[in-house]
Scaffold this motif. Structure first.
Motif, PDB file in Angstrom:
ATOM      1  N   GLU A  85       0.827  -1.213   0.000  1.00 16.98           N
ATOM      2  CA  GLU A  85       0.000   0.000   0.000  1.00 16.98           C
ATOM      3  C   GLU A  85       0.856   1.255   0.000  1.00 16.98           C
ATOM      4  OE1 GLU A  85      -3.497   0.441   0.702  1.00 16.98           O
ATOM      5  OE2 GLU A  85      -4.196  -1.593   1.142  1.00 16.98           O
ATOM      6  N   ARG A  86       2.031   1.146   0.604  1.00 13.00           N
ATOM      7  CA  ARG A  86       2.888   2.324   0.670  1.00 13.00           C
ATOM      8  C   ARG A  86       3.939   2.342  -0.430  1.00 13.00           C
ATOM      9  NH1 ARG A  86       3.340   5.524   5.135  1.00 13.00           N
ATOM     10  NH2 ARG A  86       1.394   5.507   6.277  1.00 13.00           N
ATOM     11  N   GLU A  97      -3.085   0.767  -8.234  1.00 14.43           N
ATOM     12  CA  GLU A  97      -1.928   0.868  -7.346  1.00 14.43           C
ATOM     13  C   GLU A  97      -1.377   2.282  -7.277  1.00 14.43           C
ATOM     14  OE1 GLU A  97       1.651  -0.798  -8.776  1.00 14.43           O
ATOM     15  OE2 GLU A  97       1.435   0.127 -10.708  1.00 14.43           O
ATOM     16  N   GLN A  98      -0.554   2.482  -6.270  1.00 16.42           N
ATOM     17  CA  GLN A  98       0.185   3.720  -6.181  1.00 16.42           C
ATOM     18  C   GLN A  98       1.310   3.667  -7.195  1.00 16.42           C
ATOM     19  OE1 GLN A  98       1.580   4.669  -2.295  1.00 16.42           O
ATOM     20  NE2 GLN A  98       2.442   6.584  -2.962  1.00 16.42           N
TER      21      GLN A  98
END
Ligand SMILES: Nc1nc2c(ncn2[C@@H]2O[C@H](COP(=O)(O)OP(=O)(O)OP(=O)(O)O)[C@@H](O)[C@H]2O)c(=O)[nH]1
Ligand SMILES: [Mg+2]
Lengths: 132, 566, 322
Positions: B446-447, B562-563
């Motif tokens: 997530e990061r 996604e990031q």
């Protein structure tokens, strides 16, 4: 203030291999350009609309799935329809025998795997520096 | 949290490791002065993980053979998971194949089997990987290009027509919609009259690495993990010889990671699956033995061998010490290997045969259970029959001519290989620590932790190639101007139309009410908490297509984006 | 160059012309001011929403969700997404659009990415001009996204009617960076990614921070929870934005905010012009020589500055466009 070169790096189609596209994006950035990255899975319509709104000088298309034969010409069709003055290049896995057809529809250069990134940067610099 | 626990306990193991490879006692290292200053190739060349190596290695007197190695087939399995390794049975030669329609790929499978291949491996096209039918607008331009299009049970039946599923084992590279494709395979076996208990094979089903590297995810992490654990549970009870997951470092490496990152990220994913399976209430001693792994075989020969050996040792330790498992089978890390697609060059493509040979030897010396060797033309297009045959022959030459398989772990005890194995392990644990700082694998995804790490490595490598600090033969050195002459495979140009026509006919002629009730039930179960596998199997039997089944799941679970890390 | 024809096409809703003029403004091409004068007269008063916060908290995803809501209500939307330019290379990767790809084909949406390029004053001028171009082209709602908590971000957010500061649950860095730079400008706080653990305590942190302030002059920023990628909490957010906006209907409040914006813009223009006339009247080496004198203590910074301003006006030509 100097004119900034703006480039759209786009990935049409479904393949998720963005390693090459990202390396090119970073290299163009490191050469002082503004790079707009669309992310994966863009349709030709989305790519051309983005290029138009962002007023980019160049579009780099990357595909590793083999869908280039259908999707890249479609992008060129839309570029022409919108009468856009933009340099379009292609990269990814593109068999030699497909290149003439891509060039014919207006793609300025095809960068196969193993093309030195510096060549891609240089190509954009040379072709876009006199624009204005 | 078990993951955190697993990593904390490691502190102890780390201290123990310190004895053999800590600062004070690094007996594997040799003073650099030994090498004359004038040597053309100086000391301290970094390998592909940027680990600096010494000119040569000597015996490490503190090295505890029992603790670090054991015998082959014994804990911690550094030397391999079988006492007799390839003397008992050679690795499975499994060539990844698929293109165009199920008809065309079926012919290719039969061709490969007739040339001595011992297992099948299915490549699906992009629409299938994303759970789209061939006639979906998203599929434009993609049909059959990088694999076979499978949109229905009917396609799957055609794909394995005339191939007895009770004798051949099949590996399927499918992730987001893995449970749907697996259900179709189970359906095809049913049609052949083969019972589930006799099926052998693997679905890749590793969604975590999709978020990390491969990007063909569909749903957000939580529902994706639910689907995966559903297949673990279903498999345990119904298809006991099936590997319900192949936890994959291959794609992480292809995306540009180092060997160490590949090792660490893959094992971290593995630990996460174990943790989530346990959370579901499954008995780890029963489901963990069905987890398999999939690694890359890249260019740096010894580094790759060390990677496989370290992987086995770490996994065994984690299973036994951190998770407290008692089943030996659960401690044995079994893996498939594929030679590195990203090392193939379009320039002077014949050179690729040599690269593949070296990579394949590393995989065999590292104790792989099955192997795919890439074809020389894969950097250009879909491989031709002849290229695929040569790739297969490469494995057969290693197996039958080189003598390598005659002795188990022939590099065991090599000063260098053992030092490097320790290095890989130590560095992997450092990465585990970083991951746990993000709250585990999903937090790190997530990061953008993985994506960032991979992008950094791949950019660094690329820069080194450009500056000629790394030589790629035929690309930045020893180049020629000769034009490329590679015969490339062309798809049947009418294939897509025929496939679409078949699909439309299927939708028109199926039993509507049976179809609809199966779809409604699927939706209800997806919205609840029950295992989804039986409902998916029923939907597939009722002739629901891949796109329709995945569509229901998309509706219920949502889609993930996604990031972006560049 | 004369770009007024370009400006006129923009009034007819020509998207390509708008895109082009934004580039011209960004590149500060000769003569862009005249075009902007015309554009100014043609703006219709679009609502401007600012969205800012630390990297990766979900701003773009949130902007996308808000834009979808506006679209559903039949409003045309402009989005300006600002990302930092690398000070080393002058290049930038502008990646906010990735979160908004579903809007890329929609003719009622115009998304433009901007790099921060050179500086603060210049940048907020360019952002303000970009907003006006989109407004004149017919966008009814404009959303501006910036990242981080520097002066640049604060300046750009000054252009908005309503500012949303976004954060997420996590290590506490996020809240810290808000404290460091975004406290004064927020009209609404959003703790995004409420699906991740710790969202409640992050919200509580923010609230207790806000409780330290006594006088909110009629609007105490609410702290909302949202999960942008699943669309949760967006309705509450649009409600809150509406609430804040209706306050702006109060002539006193509105006059105060708008005067502040206009004043800032005018002074940014003046600063730009002074810098411009310095650059066009003094050779670079001449400037370097003066700077060196200060370093070598042959003169002091005050006398040096005087010398430069005198030299800058020596041609007697007033700075252009005055
Ligand atoms: N779990 C969770 N993830 C979210 C949520 N909203 C956005 N994300 C994810 O967070 C990541 C970053 O989202 P963006 O919208 O790009 O964030 P941003 O703040 O605009 O990022 P920058 O512009 O790079 O600073 C993406 O992977 C999103 O999918 C949410 O509510 N929950
Ligand atoms: Mg953003």
């Amino acid at each position: 203030m100097a004119r900034k070169i703006r480039v759209l790096i786009a990935k049409p189609g479904l393949d998720g291999h963005d390693r090459g596209a990202k390396v090119v994006a970073r290299a163009l950035r490191d050469a002082g350009m503004e790079v707009i990255y669309t992310g994966l899975h863009q349709s030709p319509e989305q790519i051309v609309q983005t290029a138009l709104q962002e007023d980019v000088d160049a579009i780099g298309l990357s595909s590793l799935s083999g869908a280039h034969d259908v999707l890249f010409p479609r992008v060129m069709e839309l570029v022409k329809k919108n009468r856009m003055k933009v340099l379009v290049t292609a990269g990814g896995i593109i068999p030699e025998e497909d290149i003439p057809a891509l060039k014919k529809c207006g793609i300025a250069a095809v960068f196969g795997p193993g093309t030195p990134i510096d060549d891609i940067v240089k190509f954009h610099k040379e072709r876009l520096s006199q624009k204005g | 949290m078990l993951m955190a626990l697993a990593l904390k306990k490691k502190g102890k193991a780390g201290a123990r490791r310190g004895n053999s490879s800590g600062q004070t006692a690094r007996p594997g290292r040799q003073p650099k002065a030994v090498v004359p200053e004038t040597a053309e190739r100086r000391a301290g060349y970094p390998n592909l993980s940027w680990i600096e190596t010494d000119p040569f290695y000597v015996q490490d007197r503190d090295f505890d053979y029992g603790e670090r190695l054991g015998l082959p087939g014994e804990y911690p399995f550094t030397r391999g998971i079988h006492r007799d390794m390839y003397l008992g049975r050679l690795w499975t030669m499994r060539q990844f194949a698929g293109f165009g329609s199920a008809f065309e790929t079926n012919r290719r499978f039969k061709y490969l089997l007739s040339h001595g291949e011992t297992g099948l491996s299915v490549a699906f096209d992009y629409p299938t990987l994303y759970g789209y039918d061939t006639d979906d607008p998203h599929s434009e331009g993609e049909y059959g290009k990088c694999g076979v299009a499978v949109s229905s049970l009917e396609d799957m039946t055609v794909l394995f027509d005339g191939i007895p599923l009770d004798t051949v084992s099949t590996s399927m590279t499918i992730n987001g919609p893995a449970s749907v494709i697996w259900a179709m395979y189970l359906g095809a076996a049913e049609a052949q009259g083969v019972s589930k208990s006799r099926l052998r094979g693997t679905i890749q089903n590793d969604v975590l690495k999709e978020y990390i590297a491969q990007k063909s995810f569909i749903f957000p992490p939580a529902p994706s993990m639910r689907l995966v654990i559903d297949t673990f549970e279903y498999g345990m009870h119904n298809v006991p010889s099936w590997n319900t997951i192949s936890i994959s470092g291959y794609h992480i490496r292809e995306a540009g990671s180092t060997a160490v990152q590949e090792l660490a990220f893959t094992l971290a994913d593995g630990l996460e699956y174990v943790r989530q399976g346990i959370e579901r209430g499954l008995d780890p001693n029963l489901f963990v033995p069905r987890l398999s792994f999939f690694f890359n075989a890249h260019n740096d020969f010894f580094e790759e061998i060390a990677k496989y050996r370290a992987a086995r040792r770490i996994w065994a330790r984690e299973m036994k010490e951190s998770f407290g498992l008692t089943s030996e089978r659960a401690m044995k890390l079994r893996f498939h290997t594929q030679t590195a697609g990203c090392t193939l060059t379009a320039e002077q493509p014949e050179n690729n045969i040599t690269r593949v040979s070296i990579q394949a030897m590393a995989a065999v010396l590292g104790g792989t259970q099955s192997l795919h060797t890439n074809s020389l033309d894969e950097a250009l297009a879909l491989p031709t029959e002849k290229a695929v045959r040569t790739a297969l022959r490469t494995q057969q030459i290693i197996a039958y001519e080189s003598g390598i398989p005659n002795v188990v772990d022939p590099l065991g005890g090599s000063y260098y290989v053992e030092w490097l194995t320790d290095q890989m392990e130590e560095r992997a644990y450092r990465i585990f620590d970083e991951i746990s700082m993000y709250g585990g694998v999903i937090g790190a995804i997530e990061r953008g932790y993985f994506q960032k790490a991979i992008t950094e490595s791949s950019y660094r490598y690329q820069k080194e190639v450009e500056r000629k600090e790394r030589i790629v033969v035929g690309v930045n050195e020893f180049t020629t101007d000769e034009p490329l002459e590679i015969p490339t495979l062309r798809l049947d140009p009418k294939g897509r139309d025929r496939q679409v026509a078949r699909l439309r006919k299927l939708r028109r002629t199926r039993d509507r009410s049976k179809f609809e009730s199966a779809m409604n039930r699927l939706r209800k179960i997806a919205e609840g908490e029950e295992n989804t596998m039986p409902a998916i199997l029923d939907a597939v039997r009722a002739k629901a297509t891949l796109g329709e089944v995945t569509g229901v799941l998309r509706d219920v679970f949502g889609e993930y984006s996604e990031q972006q890390i560049i | 160059m004369n770009y007024t024809a370009l400006a006129k096409s923009i009034f007819r809703g020509d998207r390509k012309a708008a895109a082009r003029l934004i580039s011209i403004v960004e590149d500060e091409e000769e003569g862009y001011e005249d075009a902007m004068k015309l554009v100014f007269s043609g703006t219709k008063g679009a609502g401007v929403l600012g969205v800012t916060g630390p990297p990766g908290v979900g701003k773009s995803t949130l902007v996308f969700e808000l834009a979808k809501r506006y679209r559903k209500n039949g409003k045309s939307v402009g989005i300006v997404a600002v990302d930092p330019t690398s000070p080393l290379t002058g290049g930038a990767i502008l990646g906010d659009r990735i979160r908004m790809t579903d809007l890329a084909g929609d003719q009622g949406v115009f998304i433009r990415s901007m790099g921060t390029r050179g500086g603060t004053g210049g940048l907020s001028l360019q952002a303000s001009n970009t907003i006006r171009i989109l407004d004149a082209m017919g966008c009814e709602e404009i959303i501006v996204e910036t990242v981080g908590a520097g002066q640049t971000q604060v300046d750009i957010m000054g252009l908005a009617d309503t500012v949303v500061v976004v954060t997420m649950p996590g290590t506490g860095d996020e809240v810290q960076s808000i404290k460091a730079g975004l406290l004064e400008i927020a009209d609404i706080y959003v703790v995004n990614k409420m699906d991740l653990p710790g969202a409640m305590s992050t919200a509580a942190d923010l609230k207790s921070m806000l409780n330290l302030v006594d006088d909110w002059k009629g609007w105490k920023p609410p702290v909302l929870l949202a999960s942008a990628n699943s669309g949760r909490g967006i309705d509450e957010l649009t409600g809150s934005i509406g609430g804040h906006r209706s306050r702006m209907l109060d002539p006193v409040v509105s006059m105060e905010r708008r005067s502040k914006q206009a004043r800032k813009e005018i002074f940014d223009i003046i600063t730009g012009q002074i810098m411009h006339s310095i650059a066009s009247n003094i050779q670079a080496d001449e400037l370097d020589a003066i700077v060196r004198e200060v370093v070598e203590k042959k003169t002091n910074p005050y006398d040096a500055a005087r010398k430069i301003s005198i030299a800058a006006s020596r041609t007697g030509k007033p700075p252009k466009a005055l």
